[in-house]
Write an enzyme that holds these catalytic residues in place. Sequence first.
Site, PDB file in Angstrom:
ATOM      1  N   GLU A   1       0.820  -1.215   0.000  1.00 44.29           N
ATOM      2  CA  GLU A   1       0.000   0.000   0.000  1.00 44.29           C
ATOM      3  C   GLU A   1       0.854   1.267   0.000  1.00 44.29           C
ATOM      4  O   GLU A   1       0.567   2.216  -0.729  1.00 44.29           O
ATOM      5  CB  GLU A   1      -0.942  -0.006   1.205  1.00 44.29           C
ATOM      6  CG  GLU A   1      -1.966  -1.126   1.196  1.00 44.29           C
ATOM      7  CD  GLU A   1      -2.944  -1.029   0.038  1.00 44.29           C
ATOM      8  OE1 GLU A   1      -3.036   0.044  -0.570  1.00 44.29           O
ATOM      9  OE2 GLU A   1      -3.589  -2.033  -0.246  1.00 44.29           O
TER      10      GLU A   1
ATOM     11  N   HIS B   1      -5.849  -5.400 -10.594  1.00 43.63           N
ATOM     12  CA  HIS B   1      -5.247  -6.363  -9.692  1.00 43.63           C
ATOM     13  C   HIS B   1      -4.932  -7.682 -10.392  1.00 43.63           C
ATOM     14  O   HIS B   1      -4.150  -8.490  -9.886  1.00 43.63           O
ATOM     15  CB  HIS B   1      -6.173  -6.623  -8.505  1.00 43.63           C
ATOM     16  CG  HIS B   1      -6.455  -5.401  -7.694  1.00 43.63           C
ATOM     17  ND1 HIS B   1      -7.464  -4.515  -8.001  1.00 43.63           N
ATOM     18  CD2 HIS B   1      -5.841  -4.901  -6.597  1.00 43.63           C
ATOM     19  CE1 HIS B   1      -7.475  -3.532  -7.120  1.00 43.63           C
ATOM     20  NE2 HIS B   1      -6.500  -3.743  -6.259  1.00 43.63           N
TER      21      HIS B   1
END
Length: 795
Positions: A336, A423
Amino acid sequence: MKRPLAAVSAALLTSGLLTCVATAAHAAAPPAPAPDASAAARAATVLQTNPGAVQGSSAESYQVQSTRVDASGAAHTRYTRTYQGLRVYGGDFVIHTAPNGTYAGSSVGLAAPLTLLTTAKVSADAAKKTARAGFTGKAETVGAPELFVDASSGKGRLAWETVVSGWQPDGQTPSRLHVITDATSGATVGSYDEIESVTGSGQGIYTGTVSIDTTLSGSTYQMIDPVRGNGRTCDMNNGTSSCTTFTDADNAWGTGANSNRQSAGVDAHFGAAKTFDYFKNVHGRNGIFGNGSGVPSRVHYGNNYVNAFWDGAQMTYGDGSSNSRPLVALDVAGHEMSHGVTEALAGLVYSGESGGLNESTSDIFGNMVEFYAAAPSDPGDYQVGEKININGNNTPLRYMYNPSLDGSSDSCWSTSTKNKDVHYSSGVGNHFYFNLAEGTGSTSYGTSPVCGSAPAVTGIGRTKAEKIWYRALDVYFTSNTSYVNTSNPANTARAYSLRAATDLYGSCSTEYKAVQAAWTAVNVAGNDATCSTGNDFSVSLSPTAGSVNPGSAVSTTVSTATTSGSAQTVTFSASGLPSGASAAFSPASVTSGGSSTLTISTSSGTSPGTYSVTVNGAGSVTRSATYTLTVNGSGGGCTSPGQKLANPGFESGSTGWTASSGVITSSSGQAAHGGSYKAWLDGYGSTHTDTLAQSVALPTGCSSYTLSFWLHIDSAETTSSTAYDKLNVQVLNSGGTVLATLATYSNLNKASGYSQKSFSLAGYAGQTVTLKFTGTEDSSLQTSFVVDDTAVNVS
């Protein structure tokens, strides 16, 4: 059902995906370091004399975003671009200069110079309503639409960008959705969410017993890291607003059990520290923001919140299902926070293949942080999120050594990769990186297969692989860099990672060849520059094509760059010119790093047609580039040859076409033949009719009039004898009367991939006719008729 949006916004971790987000409610990221003034000045001088190197025009202005100066004195200056005062999304570029200040190449996302009108036909209010209607969840504010140039595809389109802020449907994930609306047609052409989605001592839930740096205030220790810019870790108390900094009396934090609220804080604090250290000690970046500031980490966010997100300034972690498994694993933290590094450096657009590269970068660095940290209970493993058990069966979210093991990710590139959620399209980059670092076949971490008949790859190790990837991201990637780009092959991850390998380890080095092999092993080919270990240079053109009337002239900029060794004299020539045409270069030769203007002059007798002109630069070797010259018709004979359809590939939305609602789209439900847009007729599985039409004027006196298009038919019908759903291709006159039906296709013609269809329109020379596609579907079982890359070529 068709999917109406071009870009898929970030999905939640509950779907097996890490989410990344940014919201105005959170603290702003610290300012980035100021650009190096001397490097920027050198780049500005180069830019003034080489506008063609960035597909530039006189209607533009440029602003320095950042600079990077190598130890050698070579510099890389990143710019943003405006066109007639409008921001150009995807117009960013990097000017590379040699240690002596001469031009050494560029990274540019535009495939051709921008030429578009800047007056919107769709109002700001209409764009605002469209954006609000497309927001799912609870919207709190809808910002004022901004008129800008959307060049994320490499081509310019006038568009509105509207930011809708609020909460996603789960009521806990903040959302700041950017909705892109075509300013000419009003169609929604894409969207993305900023919220990108995943020395005291302590015991974390996942990392085990580790050392963490804290601050003593009076007699109480606070979970604030004084070594890394005072990054703090706090407890959200399972809410979504206030956050209380963790404190402790004896500086021994957590128990390793989730029942102790400090345990999750230990993992998050440790993850922030190790991510900071990784980028500083391995890549020389002063923390996530590049300025030494620490990263705030918020744990125990929300209730039963199965997610983690980066909002541009801080990390936030939920506690998972039943608040029993906080998402504070080390690779999640590294993943992240690496989104923050990507945003600060290349700013990769979070959709399509650039979005896949964005996600892949976070997976790569998240895993490299895991290896770097060497935590006792969480060693490096090339898996993503293996500790947090989001899937509920103790499997990771993603496998870098064979991404397709998760059931959704691409291990090998294909033409459909750009249409996948970011993703999953990240799998191509993940697989490349694993192959580069560890090699293919059986490894200590898993078995990595090659794609097709690609040769096996011998890895060069993580230390070299991570350096190559970071340098490519830092100084070469642009915001719309992709895996494969037929219109601008230089703006690809393969090309840029090869340049990075050359910088670090030399042209044609073992590392360079490993990068080539690793991309080939995931089915990403490229037009790689010829290897050279001596003095070498490149030649490029901007623009790469032009048209001219007989008796007139057309010009292009010829740019050169030193690619290895020392600069040298490059002398220009051109071949492949039509009869009666001549080429002049001003100047006739340059020192590599300089540019020249090529002017092609034609005579009144030059025959109309399209010609490939080879522009040669001769030095110690000869390097070439191709210019496409179109000579228009004049006088008798074919009065106006060339391609006659407006917006033939649909990349400008509905411009030039009349179509049913939803037909011209960049939806991921069906792949385009080229670019992002196509015309998708039917596909509903219920009684339905879609039409697509354009009027075209056909000149007289030409020998060939050819309509062509690429067609893909996808059908759920199983019959081999009955045409339930049909597509008619017709020619109509100006009054709407059908002059001819050129062809009829049906569900019986369904097939994988596209096939090209061609028809003669010679019988309509001198007329203005309408070309119309009509798709009809019966009451059940969908059939999709997908049309792309149309053309009416006259010669």
